[in-house]
Design a protein around this motif. Sequence first.
Motif, mmCIF file in Angstrom:
data_model
loop_
_atom_site.group_PDB
_atom_site.id
_atom_site.type_symbol
_atom_site.label_atom_id
_atom_site.label_comp_id
_atom_site.label_asym_id
_atom_site.label_seq_id
_atom_site.Cartn_x
_atom_site.Cartn_y
_atom_site.Cartn_z
ATOM 1 N N GLU A 1 19.016 -21.335 -3.779
ATOM 2 C CA GLU A 1 19.303 -22.428 -2.864
ATOM 3 C C GLU A 1 20.513 -22.103 -1.988
ATOM 4 O OE1 GLU A 1 18.595 -27.120 -3.929
ATOM 5 O OE2 GLU A 1 20.161 -26.074 -5.025
ATOM 6 N N THR A 2 20.473 -22.537 -0.726
ATOM 7 C CA THR A 2 21.647 -22.423 0.135
ATOM 8 C C THR A 2 22.547 -23.633 -0.119
ATOM 9 O OG1 THR A 2 20.746 -23.700 1.982
ATOM 10 C CG2 THR A 2 20.233 -21.322 1.927
ATOM 11 N N GLU B 1 21.017 -26.732 1.518
ATOM 12 C CA GLU B 1 19.892 -27.256 0.743
ATOM 13 C C GLU B 1 20.368 -27.994 -0.499
ATOM 14 O OE1 GLU B 1 16.540 -23.832 1.855
ATOM 15 O OE2 GLU B 1 17.892 -23.531 0.154
ATOM 16 N N ALA B 2 21.353 -27.410 -1.188
ATOM 17 C CA ALA B 2 21.871 -28.037 -2.409
ATOM 18 C C ALA B 2 22.570 -29.350 -2.108
ATOM 19 C CB ALA B 2 22.828 -27.083 -3.120
ATOM 20 N N LYS C 1 18.612 -27.702 -15.010
ATOM 21 C CA LYS C 1 18.005 -26.931 -13.931
ATOM 22 C C LYS C 1 18.614 -25.536 -13.939
ATOM 23 C CE LYS C 1 17.608 -31.187 -11.337
ATOM 24 N NZ LYS C 1 18.470 -32.030 -10.538
ATOM 25 N N ARG D 1 19.937 -31.971 -1.299
ATOM 26 C CA ARG D 1 19.199 -32.348 -2.510
ATOM 27 C C ARG D 1 20.046 -33.249 -3.399
ATOM 28 N NH1 ARG D 1 19.926 -30.529 -7.166
ATOM 29 N NH2 ARG D 1 20.814 -28.534 -6.504
ATOM 30 N N GLU D 2 21.297 -32.844 -3.632
ATOM 31 C CA GLU D 2 22.177 -33.624 -4.497
ATOM 32 C C GLU D 2 22.456 -35.007 -3.909
ATOM 33 O OE1 GLU D 2 23.561 -33.157 -7.491
ATOM 34 O OE2 GLU D 2 22.851 -31.137 -7.899
ATOM 35 N N LEU E 1 24.403 -25.537 -7.326
ATOM 36 C CA LEU E 1 23.343 -24.877 -6.575
ATOM 37 C C LEU E 1 22.304 -24.370 -7.565
ATOM 38 C CD1 LEU E 1 25.699 -24.650 -4.380
ATOM 39 C CD2 LEU E 1 24.547 -22.551 -3.682
ATOM 40 N N MET E 2 21.040 -24.513 -7.212
ATOM 41 C CA MET E 2 19.978 -23.919 -8.009
ATOM 42 C C MET E 2 19.765 -22.478 -7.542
ATOM 43 S SD MET E 2 19.252 -26.324 -10.050
ATOM 44 C CE MET E 2 20.917 -26.974 -9.905
ATOM 45 N N GLU E 3 19.154 -21.678 -8.376
ATOM 46 C CA GLU E 3 18.920 -20.284 -8.026
ATOM 47 C C GLU E 3 18.151 -20.195 -6.715
ATOM 48 O OE1 GLU E 3 17.581 -16.176 -10.246
ATOM 49 O OE2 GLU E 3 17.002 -18.102 -11.114
#
Length: 198
Positions: free
Chosen positions: A91-92, A95-96, A28, A99-100, A87-89
């Motif tokens: 993403e806060t 949020e990360a 990702k 998600r994780e 963290l994805m580009e």
Amino acid sequence: MSSLLPPEHDREHHRQLQNSLPRGFVRKSGDGWVNCGCGNRHWGLFGAAGLFLAKRGADGRWSHVVLQHRALWSHQGGTWGVPGGALMEGETPVEAALREAHEEAGVSSTSVIPLASHEFTHPDWSYTTIVAESAGPLHTIGATDSESLEIEWVELPLLRLAAASDDRQITRNGEVVEFLPAFRSSLPRLLQLLDEQE
């Protein structure tokens, strides 16, 4: 500026780690190593985040926290910590972390109430732990991808015992539980943040 390549003495370990990624692993936008000014390398081109998810017992007090037993192929594999990752580009950290926790532990973000955060900062990288409460129906959790050997609700008194000692490991149900070093270092502060929400 940090480098995305591991230092020369670490290239062989990096190559072995890359070759040991599970079949079907999809990169990702945030996946990659950062060589930090602290002398270590860290996973997550934009930093990383994890979820310190607690639930209350029948008495209304904090009783358990979700912990992840990290897959052996992962960096510092075989240790225990919180579900989390890069963290994805864009993403806060919240949020990360959500998600994780969903990807690795089956935690539903609709039943999580973020309470506080703790940022572990390095010269070129940071890890943010989101302290949160399990709300609504209790989470049915478990290892939901290849990054976890197991996911469990761990008794809070055991974590308090670990935080009060200098040891990186505890004994639980007759088995030794070794903590991810960065998680162990942050544990006293995470417990303090949790207690402030009691």
